[in-house]
Scaffold this motif. Structure first.
Motif, short mmCIF file in Angstrom:
data_model
loop_
_atom_site.label_atom_id
_atom_site.label_comp_id
_atom_site.label_asym_id
_atom_site.label_seq_id
_atom_site.Cartn_x
_atom_site.Cartn_y
_atom_site.Cartn_z
N GLU A 124 47.22 -21.18 20.20
CA GLU A 124 47.79 -21.04 18.86
C GLU A 124 49.06 -20.21 18.90
O GLU A 124 50.01 -20.45 18.16
CB GLU A 124 46.77 -20.42 17.90
N THR A 125 49.08 -19.22 19.79
CA THR A 125 50.28 -18.38 19.94
C THR A 125 51.41 -19.16 20.59
O THR A 125 52.56 -19.11 20.15
CB THR A 125 49.95 -17.13 20.79
N LEU A 128 51.68 -22.97 18.32
CA LEU A 128 51.85 -22.87 16.87
C LEU A 128 52.64 -21.63 16.47
O LEU A 128 52.82 -21.37 15.27
CB LEU A 128 50.47 -22.86 16.18
N ARG A 130 51.96 -18.45 16.47
CA ARG A 130 51.25 -17.45 15.69
C ARG A 130 51.12 -16.18 16.51
O ARG A 130 50.31 -16.10 17.42
CB ARG A 130 49.87 -17.98 15.27
N VAL A 180 43.00 -27.66 19.66
CA VAL A 180 44.20 -27.23 18.95
C VAL A 180 45.10 -28.44 18.66
O VAL A 180 45.67 -28.55 17.56
CB VAL A 180 44.97 -26.17 19.77
N GLU A 184 45.65 -30.56 14.50
CA GLU A 184 46.89 -30.91 13.81
C GLU A 184 46.87 -32.37 13.38
O GLU A 184 47.41 -32.73 12.33
CB GLU A 184 48.08 -30.64 14.74
N ASP A 256 40.80 -22.36 10.86
CA ASP A 256 41.45 -22.33 12.17
C ASP A 256 40.41 -22.46 13.28
O ASP A 256 39.26 -22.05 13.14
CB ASP A 256 42.21 -21.02 12.37
N SER A 258 40.25 -20.76 16.02
CA SER A 258 39.80 -19.45 16.46
C SER A 258 38.74 -18.87 15.53
O SER A 258 37.81 -18.19 15.97
CB SER A 258 40.99 -18.48 16.58
#
Length: 314
Positions: A124-125, A128, A130, A180, A184, A256, A258
């Motif tokens: 995600e980091t 995406l 984040r 992930v 989307e 999410d 996570s």
């Protein structure tokens, strides 16, 4: 963009918690003498069979999803390509899951698979964008230390590192990449969780079937197919795995990856109890200690993430 309902996603994630706790025990209770690759293939086939009624029901009710003629051809091609790639990733992860549970043990593998949020947060980091807070990074380091402690059998010595535990860590690594990406697609396109699940297990079955035929040959595959006891366990595993998948995909529509994975953190506790009762496994003190730290660090990650989101919305 679909409307997201966090409580729906959270409730479904809690159901997944129970299923995830039971799955390692089901996998290890299969009859002796049957390989992990064969079991992974046949449970995938049973998953595919279990997925048919929902997909057929959606089609009869008019929910076309990815087949909707209004969907732009470019979007449809991209969605199909994503499902194709992630399907093969999921096929590989299914084999790794069965193999890790068998070789590393149900309890150790179940704890190792809890590294899922660690990988999910990473992707995600990266993908995406984040960014993570200092608290999230701190809990991540604690989680890594606990997993290393578990991987070395409670010795901290690198010479005691278990290669099979590394295989167990490969399962959440593969899951997190695929999930992930798939999330989307679920959020941005009309494809349904039922279609995603059906296509995923279809591709996984074809992928694993091709590998199994190449490795074992058609005679061995037919022999495993004809064994009623083996097929019964493959069916049970395929059914519960399918239920976990479909509920997981519906959960990811609303929360999410996570967050959903963090809710499932205590599942190894259930695995421990079931492994003792049904498999006669012995749970070592270092495993209990590692699990306690893993649970604490993962919930720390969850709380740190929630606090960060609150600050961002104030």
């Amino acid at each position: 963009m679909r409307r997201q309902e966090p409580m729906v996603g959270i409730s479904l994630a809690f159901v997944c918690l129970g299923i995830l706790g039971a799955m390692p025990v089901i996998a290890n209770s299969r009859p002796a003498g049957f390989g992990a690759l064969s079991f992974a293939f046949f449970l995938s086939v049973w998953q595919l069979i279990c997925a048919v009624p929902l997909v057929a029901g959606e089609a009869l009710s008019g929910r076309r999803g990815i087949l909707d003629p209004a969907l732009a051809p470019k979007v449809r091609r991209r969605t199909v390509a994503i499902i194709l790639v992630t399907g093969m990733i999921f096929g590989l992860s299914t084999y790794a899951y069965v193999l890790a549970v068998e070789r590393a043990g149900a309890v150790a593998a179940a704890i190792g698979i809890q590294a899922y949020p660690l990988f999910a947060i990473t992707w995600e980091t990266v993908f995406l964008k984040r960014r993570k807070s200092p608290a999230e990074l701190g809990f991540t380091l604690v989680l890594l230390a606990a997993l290393y402690y578990l991987a070395t059998g409670g010795t901290w010595a690198i010479t005691g590192f278990s290669a099979w535990f590394a295989v167990a860590l490969g399962v959440p690594f593969l899951w997190s990449i695929a999930h992930v990406i798939v999330r989307e697609v679920l959020v941005a396109t009309p494809i349904t969780p039922g279609q995603v699940t059906f296509l995923r297990v279809l591709i996984s079955s074809l992928f694993l079937g091709a590998v199994l035929l190449a490795v074992a040959g058609p005679e061995a595959v037919l022999a495993d197919l004809a064994d009623a006891g083996f097929q019964r366990h493959a069916f049970i595993m395929g059914l519960v795995y399918y239920l976990e998948l479909i509920m997981w995909f519906y959960a990811m529509r609303h929360i999410d990856v996570s967050v959903a994975s963090s809710i499932a953190v205590p599942s190894p506790v259930l695995t421990m109890v079931l492994a003792i009762v049904f498999l006669g496994d012995r749970v070592e003190p270092y495993q209990v200690a590692a699990l306690a730290v893993v649970i604490a660090s993962l919930y720390g990650l969850l709380l740190a993430g929630l606090r960060k989101r609150r600050r961002q919305h104030t």
